[in-house]
Design a protein around this motif. Structure first.
Motif, PDB file in Angstrom:
ATOM      1  N   LEU A  11      84.822  16.810  77.524  1.00  0.00           N
ATOM      2  CA  LEU A  11      85.629  15.777  78.165  1.00  0.00           C
ATOM      3  C   LEU A  11      87.117  16.077  78.051  1.00  0.00           C
ATOM      4  O   LEU A  11      87.883  15.863  78.993  1.00  0.00           O
ATOM      5  N   ARG A  12      87.548  16.588  76.917  1.00  0.00           N
ATOM      6  CA  ARG A  12      88.985  16.788  76.710  1.00  0.00           C
ATOM      7  C   ARG A  12      89.537  17.898  77.605  1.00  0.00           C
ATOM      8  O   ARG A  12      90.648  17.774  78.127  1.00  0.00           O
ATOM      9  N   ARG A  19      95.125  16.308  84.322  1.00  0.00           N
ATOM     10  CA  ARG A  19      96.563  16.099  84.110  1.00  0.00           C
ATOM     11  C   ARG A  19      97.406  17.071  84.924  1.00  0.00           C
ATOM     12  O   ARG A  19      98.584  16.801  85.184  1.00  0.00           O
ATOM     13  N   GLU A  20      96.837  18.193  85.323  1.00  0.00           N
ATOM     14  CA  GLU A  20      97.567  19.173  86.125  1.00  0.00           C
ATOM     15  C   GLU A  20      97.616  18.792  87.594  1.00  0.00           C
ATOM     16  O   GLU A  20      98.315  19.445  88.372  1.00  0.00           O
ATOM     17  N   GLY A 213      80.930  10.569  76.217  1.00  0.00           N
ATOM     18  CA  GLY A 213      82.139  11.368  76.392  1.00  0.00           C
ATOM     19  C   GLY A 213      81.813  12.842  76.502  1.00  0.00           C
ATOM     20  O   GLY A 213      81.925  13.588  75.525  1.00  0.00           O
ATOM     21  N   LEU A 214      81.417  13.278  77.722  1.00  0.00           N
ATOM     22  CA  LEU A 214      80.864  14.622  77.909  1.00  0.00           C
ATOM     23  C   LEU A 214      81.549  15.352  79.053  1.00  0.00           C
ATOM     24  O   LEU A 214      82.233  14.752  79.888  1.00  0.00           O
ATOM     25  N   GLU A 264      82.146  13.295  72.540  1.00  0.00           N
ATOM     26  CA  GLU A 264      83.156  12.537  71.811  1.00  0.00           C
ATOM     27  C   GLU A 264      82.504  11.692  70.719  1.00  0.00           C
ATOM     28  O   GLU A 264      83.030  11.581  69.615  1.00  0.00           O
ATOM     29  N   ILE A 265      81.358  11.111  71.037  1.00  0.00           N
ATOM     30  CA  ILE A 265      80.673  10.180  70.138  1.00  0.00           C
ATOM     31  C   ILE A 265      79.178  10.421  70.236  1.00  0.00           C
ATOM     32  O   ILE A 265      78.643  10.616  71.332  1.00  0.00           O
TER      33      ILE A 265
END
Length: 497
Positions: A11-12, A19-20, A213-214, A264-265
């Motif tokens: 996910l990150r 963001r780009e 969160g994948l 994430e979790i």
């Protein structure tokens, strides 16, 4: 040359990619209440789909200040735009169907890693050692004030067949019921429910992991259904094929199950045998949560219960959620459905079907537009056969609209034009009564149609809006010059895709 973006594998890294690209991700630190308010915000900004108007398609939103949960973050709308899905898959949006079809044909097996390579286990909360309360540990949002309770709306449940160990992964309705219990809703025919029934028949619990969160490729790959991915087919192999790398799995810490190492979790637990709870046990609202057709699902009076044994997370984890009837569900359910239909039609009639589209108005499940390329009179019947194949390959599909090559299946106005000018109801409408459908469509009930014996049975329709081949010249569209308008209109931007 500019530096190439790092590969997306969780996910990150997906968020870093967004963001780009301006307009694809909006981050806010304005405090938001996870109960009703967050979904109300996103309903306006970018939910789309079958959500009550006004709504629209907008950026994903990352809420970094969640009331009552210091340090918590919630992401919504990651896949709530076909253009954004294409960006995340490094694929033109109109070619996602073909990309998914290739992934199903070329699966890549998961990779097993140790805890040192599993960021999902950076922080560990064990029920038997630390004690915790899910209701205060993680923000599980509600979509509306009528919801049965807080839900993890985008948790991927991983379970295994007690007989042979075959793994299945699916997104299910998960309502937090107490400090360590979550109810789980299974629509008819779900594979993990079959595993649960096998375990329950032996008086045993079924160990599962709930992964939140994948990498978007994992979510998309695991949204296929039988017969494209029959019982025993590991859908994680599709996510691996989409990335060219096997999905990383790690042993859970407290149950005999695997979890997704880059989540994430992870919530580790067991589905208890012979234990049931009413979905709205604490609210008595009668409603579950908003579902993909645009209506609240009724609260189920008796659901299996997951007993939570541990919660493991990354540092500063992100809870990923969705607005139930929104465009994100269309992407999750619809793009794999398109690929399943294209695959079966291509196997039967190579090159005949040019495009399939799971329309947003059907929540990605109920309505499919199929574009065909006729070359002779026999293809009039072949087009309709493709409609039958589509209904056969995807049980929950309700309506199929057939269009020609000169109609854009992604353009609703164009499809409606074909449905209006290339259709006569007494010859071009095919109806299949009394067929298995989906229990969340309120019209598929005996109350709506007394001829239906039970909920989830429906009449299905093939709407043939193609030109009869022998009369094709009568249906030739007006031909305009293809002129670049930018010298006259410098701000012109061609449609995306």
């Amino acid at each position: 040359m500019p530096d190439q973006s790092p590969p997306v594998n969780d996910l990150r890294s997906a968020l870093a990619l967004l963001r780009e690209h301006p307009g694809q991700l909006h981050t806010t630190d304005h405090p938001v209440d996870p109960y009703g308010e967050l979904a109300g915000v996103y309903k306006r900004v970018g939910a789309g789909g079958t959500v009550q108007r006004p709504t629209g398609v907008g950026p994903a939103m990352l809420f970094e200040s969640v009331k009552g949960y210091p340090g918590a973050r919630i992401l919504v709308g990651m896949l709530a735009s076909r253009d954004r899905v294409g960006l995340l898959m490094d694929c033109p949006p109109r070619e996602l169907t073909q990309r998914m079809t290739r992934a199903v044909r070329n699966p890549v097996e998961p990779v097993f890693v140790g805890p040192e390579d599993a960021p999902c286990q950076e922080v560990v909360h064990r029920a038997d050692e630390d004690g915790f309360d899910l209701r205060t540990l993680l923000p599980a949002p509600t979509n509306t004030d009528q919801d049965a309770g807080p839900y993890f709306c985008e948790a991927l449940v991983l379970g295994s067949d007690p007989d042979n160990g075959h793994t299945d992964v699916t997104i299910h309705r998960l309502c937090v019921q107490s400090e360590d219990e979550i109810s789980i809703f299974f629509a008819p025919g779900r594979h993990i429910d079959a595993f649960r029934k096998k375990a329950e028949a032996r008086g045993e619990a079924l160990p599962v992991s709930l992964n939140i969160g994948l990498d978007p490729a994992v979510y998309l790959g695991t949204s296929f259904e039988a017969p494209t991915t029959p019982l025993g087919f590991d859908e994680l192999t599709i996510g691996g094929a989409l990335r060219g790398e096997g999905v990383h799995l790690v042993d859970c810490l407290t149950v005999d199950q695997k979890s997704l190492a880059r989540a994430e979790i992870v919530i580790e637990g067991e589905i208890l045998p012979e234990v049931r709870i009413a979905e709205d046990e604490h609210t008595h609202s009668g409603h579950a949560m908003p579902e993909f057709p645009g209506y609240d699902g009724p609260a189920n009076p008796s659901l299996p219960v997951i007993k939570v044994k541990a919660v493991t997370t990354r540092r500063d984890p992100i809870v990923q959620t969705l607005v139930g009837p929104g465009e994100e569900h269309v992407s999750l359910a619809g793009i794999p459905t398109e690929a399943a239909v294209l695959r079966v039609c291509e196997d039967e009639y190579p090159g005949f079907v040019r495009q399939t589209y799971a329309h947003s108005s059907g929540g990605g499940k109920f309505l499919q537009i199929i574009q065909v390329a006729k070359t002779n009179e026999f293809d009039d019947g072949r087009a309709r056969q493709c409609g039958v194949l589509a209904l056969g390959v995807y049980t929950e599909l309700k309506h199929v609209v057939l269009v020609d090559e000169d109609v854009d299946p992604f353009d609703t106005e164009d499809v409606l034009w074909a449905m209006t000018t290339r259709f006569q109801a007494d010859r071009d409408l095919l109806i299949l009564p009394g067929v298995a459908g989906h229990v969340l469509d309120p019209s598929q009930t005996p109350q709506y149609n007394p001829s239906l014996g039970t909920k989830g049975i429906t009449a299905k329709m093939i709407y043939d809006a193609t030109r009869p081949y022998a009369l094709r010249e009568m249906f030739t569209r007006s031909a305009f010059r293809d002129v670049d308008p930018t010298p006259w209109y410098p701000d012109y931007r061609a449609p995306s895709g």
